[in-house]
Design a protein around this motif. Structure first.
Motif, PDB file in Angstrom:
ATOM      1  N   TYR A 137       0.964  11.938   1.788  1.00  0.00           N
ATOM      2  CA  TYR A 137       0.175  12.886   2.720  1.00  0.00           C
ATOM      3  C   TYR A 137       1.003  14.324   2.421  1.00  0.00           C
ATOM      4  CZ  TYR A 137      -1.285   9.206   5.595  1.00  0.00           C
ATOM      5  OH  TYR A 137      -1.922   7.986   6.182  1.00  0.00           O
TER       6      TYR A 137
ATOM      7  N   PHE B 181       0.951   5.710   0.097  1.00  0.00           N
ATOM      8  CA  PHE B 181       0.061   6.754   0.513  1.00  0.00           C
ATOM      9  C   PHE B 181       0.949   8.102   0.414  1.00  0.00           C
ATOM     10  CE2 PHE B 181      -2.915   4.174   2.658  1.00  0.00           C
ATOM     11  CZ  PHE B 181      -2.104   3.169   3.218  1.00  0.00           C
TER      12      PHE B 181
ATOM     13  N   SER C 190       0.928  -1.034  -0.158  1.00  0.00           N
ATOM     14  CA  SER C 190      -0.032   0.185  -0.061  1.00  0.00           C
ATOM     15  C   SER C 190       0.882   1.044  -0.075  1.00  0.00           C
ATOM     16  CB  SER C 190      -1.007  -0.013   1.173  1.00  0.00           C
ATOM     17  OG  SER C 190      -1.698  -1.071   1.455  1.00  0.00           O
TER      18      SER C 190
ATOM     19  N   LEU D  13       4.668  14.072   2.075  1.00  0.00           N
ATOM     20  CA  LEU D  13       5.258  12.870   2.426  1.00  0.00           C
ATOM     21  C   LEU D  13       4.713  11.449   1.903  1.00  0.00           C
ATOM     22  CD1 LEU D  13       4.693  13.655   6.453  1.00  0.00           C
ATOM     23  CD2 LEU D  13       6.688  14.043   5.043  1.00  0.00           C
TER      24      LEU D  13
ATOM     25  N   LEU E  59      -4.019  13.009   4.802  1.00  0.00           N
ATOM     26  CA  LEU E  59      -3.851  12.165   3.686  1.00  0.00           C
ATOM     27  C   LEU E  59      -4.513  12.816   2.455  1.00  0.00           C
ATOM     28  CD1 LEU E  59      -3.387   8.920   2.725  1.00  0.00           C
ATOM     29  CD2 LEU E  59      -6.017   8.955   3.011  1.00  0.00           C
TER      30      LEU E  59
ATOM     31  N   PHE F 298       3.597   0.618   2.923  1.00  0.00           N
ATOM     32  CA  PHE F 298       3.414  -0.285   3.603  1.00  0.00           C
ATOM     33  C   PHE F 298       3.729  -1.690   3.514  1.00  0.00           C
ATOM     34  CE2 PHE F 298       0.894  -1.839   7.578  1.00  0.00           C
ATOM     35  CZ  PHE F 298       0.524  -2.972   6.996  1.00  0.00           C
TER      36      PHE F 298
END
Lengths: 114, 108
Positions: free
Chosen positions: B36, B34, B32, B88, B46, B92
């Motif tokens: 941010y 992401f 995963s 950022l 997020l 994961f």
């Protein structure tokens, strides 16, 4: 909307004091996290919890402890504050850790230890 | 040691242009990804999550994932001064690994 709140935005403590930082989330999330953020070092994980009364050490647990007595509340404790613990402390929560769910952050506590 | 690398910047982009932010990661089996956004003095929020190869669009934001190259990017179209922030990247696989962030400046 997920809401994560932290007990203080700014805190000034003296060296050697015991410091409590509290975090509360209102979305019934399983997982809660404590990070510190310092310029140039990014976010560093201190402790996390995936269930009530459960805790796991992160990357920098030394000098810290945590408590999770209720699902919605996760506390970070500095047993004896030191100047090198001056930092921004961020609490986060997520729904399900093992799926890599998004983390939602509180507003942060800027702690200064003098 | 699992790592997530980002250019610290600052990346300066004229208003209205496309801002391109890049992130590479070392753990080949990461699941995963992401992005941010963090304004100065504020906490991260997020923007996008992406789980499979390809592009994912949300308004002016597009996340791109290439697992073979271990590379994830964020494109911001029609950049606005309000997009000026640190971005950022987080990746994961049983734990969330954070990049140090890229500071983006949108110049009017």
């Amino acid at each position: 909307d997920v809401k994560v709140t932290q007990s203080s935005r700014y805190l000034v403590k003296r060296t050697g004091e015991k410091v409590f930082l509290e975090c509360v989330q209102d979305m019934d999330h399983e997982n809660m996290f404590w990070y510190r953020q310092d310029p140039g070092l990014g976010l560093r994980l201190i402790y996390f919890s995936y269930d009530v009364k459960m805790k796991e050490k992160g990357d920098i647990p030394e000098g810290y402890s945590v408590s999770r007595e209720k699902k919605e509340r996760f506390s970070l404790i500095l047993e004896s504050a030191s100047t090198n613990q001056t930092s921004m402390y961020l609490c986060a929560s997520s729904l399900a850790f093992n799926r890599g769910d998004e983390q939602y952050f509180g507003p942060g506590t800027r702690l200064t230890v003098t | 040691q699992k790592e997530v690398e980002q250019n610290s910047g600052p990346l300066s982009v004229p208003e209205g242009a496309i801002a391109s932010l890049n992130c590479t990661y070392s753990d080949r089996v990461s699941q995963s990804f992401f992005w941010y956004r963090q304004y100065s003095g504020k906490s991260p929020e997020l923007i996008m999550s992406i789980y499979s190869n390809g592009d994912k669009e949300d308004g002016r934001f597009t996340a791109q994932l290439n697992k073979a190259s271990q590379y994830v990017s964020l494109l911001i179209r029609d950049s606005q001064p309000s997009d000026s922030a640190t971005y950022l990247c987080a990746v994961f696989n049983y734990q969330l690994i954070w990049g140090a962030g890229t500071k983006l400046i949108i110049k009017p």
